[in-house]
Design an enzyme around this catalytic site. Sequence first.
Site, PDB file in Angstrom:
ATOM      1  N   CYS A  22       0.752  -1.278  -0.188  1.00  0.00           N
ATOM      2  CA  CYS A  22      -0.054  -0.013  -0.074  1.00  0.00           C
ATOM      3  C   CYS A  22       0.936   1.411  -0.116  1.00  0.00           C
ATOM      4  O   CYS A  22       2.183   1.265   0.042  1.00  0.00           O
ATOM      5  CB  CYS A  22      -0.941   0.042   1.297  1.00  0.00           C
ATOM      6  N   HIS A  48       5.778  -5.420   8.644  1.00  0.00           N
ATOM      7  CA  HIS A  48       5.562  -6.840   8.999  1.00  0.00           C
ATOM      8  C   HIS A  48       5.857  -7.653   8.117  1.00  0.00           C
ATOM      9  O   HIS A  48       4.872  -8.528   7.472  1.00  0.00           O
ATOM     10  CB  HIS A  48       4.242  -6.990   9.762  1.00  0.00           C
ATOM     11  N   HIS A  80       4.379   1.456  11.624  1.00  0.00           N
ATOM     12  CA  HIS A  80       3.317   1.521  12.656  1.00  0.00           C
ATOM     13  C   HIS A  80       3.331   2.572  13.762  1.00  0.00           C
ATOM     14  O   HIS A  80       2.089   2.721  14.375  1.00  0.00           O
ATOM     15  CB  HIS A  80       3.666   0.051  13.227  1.00  0.00           C
ATOM     16  N   GLU A 132       0.761  -0.691  16.223  1.00  0.00           N
ATOM     17  CA  GLU A 132       0.241   0.437  15.645  1.00  0.00           C
ATOM     18  C   GLU A 132      -0.818   1.039  16.926  1.00  0.00           C
ATOM     19  O   GLU A 132      -0.991   2.002  17.263  1.00  0.00           O
ATOM     20  CB  GLU A 132      -0.403   0.088  14.679  1.00  0.00           C
ATOM     21  N   CYS A 196      -7.757   2.623   6.946  1.00  0.00           N
ATOM     22  CA  CYS A 196      -7.522   3.217   5.888  1.00  0.00           C
ATOM     23  C   CYS A 196      -7.969   2.431   4.595  1.00  0.00           C
ATOM     24  O   CYS A 196      -8.607   1.464   4.570  1.00  0.00           O
ATOM     25  CB  CYS A 196      -5.835   3.127   5.599  1.00  0.00           C
TER      26      CYS A 196
END
Length: 283
Positions: A22, A48, A80, A132, A196
């Site tokens: 992303c 990750h 994060h 996060e 998101c």
Amino acid sequence: MSELIMQVTDMEVILSECLGFCYGVKRAIRIAEEHADGKSCTLGPIIHNPQMVERLRLKGVGTVDDLSEMEEGTIIIRSHGVGPQVYEEAKAKGLKIVDATCPHVKKAQLSAKELTGDGRQVIIIGEKNHPEVKSIFEWSNKRAIILETEEDAINFAPCPKLGIVSQTTVSGENFVKIVAHLLGKSQDIRILRTICTATDQRQKAALELASKVDVMLVIGGRNSANTTRLAQLCEKKCKTYHIETAKELAPEWLKKSNKVGITAGASTPDWIIGEVFKKCQRI
């Protein structure tokens, strides 16, 4: 990446319309690569995905778990995010700070700060142990309450003023279900849906594809929350396997399948997706 179909004997291999890196992850990797000088480290894995973290290490970007491990150089804040005290500590140590926090995560952090400042009890919908979520919690001045499940929401005690934010990668469906239980908990509720767009797009595309195929392959780190959620969603539609690399793909999983779908988490590099796709072609 647009949907792509490859005919392999009697089996179709179909890539999801939306998969892989992303914007926030691309940005974080680019920032890390720009500071690959052998003196830079990310605070925790920048994303990750173990394979990408290792590739960055070979380029000169290390990883530390705590600022106490660094006396000089550049500390890169991972995608994060971290709490405000980490910036203060790094500055006090004289470290150069490079912030690769995903802009969507930053929005969630600042939303938690804003709602706390407005005198609201902040609720974070997400995983308690995810980095996060921990960072968002820190920005609430450590006053937020984290809810993971509908049961958590049912057991939440009513309060005068409530503010709700979410982990950026939480399932939209789960978010709605939890919020529904919170609506009767306060007469003054402000909801900031900080999921998101990339998460929504990947989940929607994965579900659509999973409903058309016999088997889904979900590619990404096992420590990746958004990849794990993709696998959980796909499992509701068809047989699903969560793998990190092509090496884990067992040919027998696909032998009796007419259609195989492939999706990948937002932290999964294109080269790993490509390797899985090619291996499917050879089966």
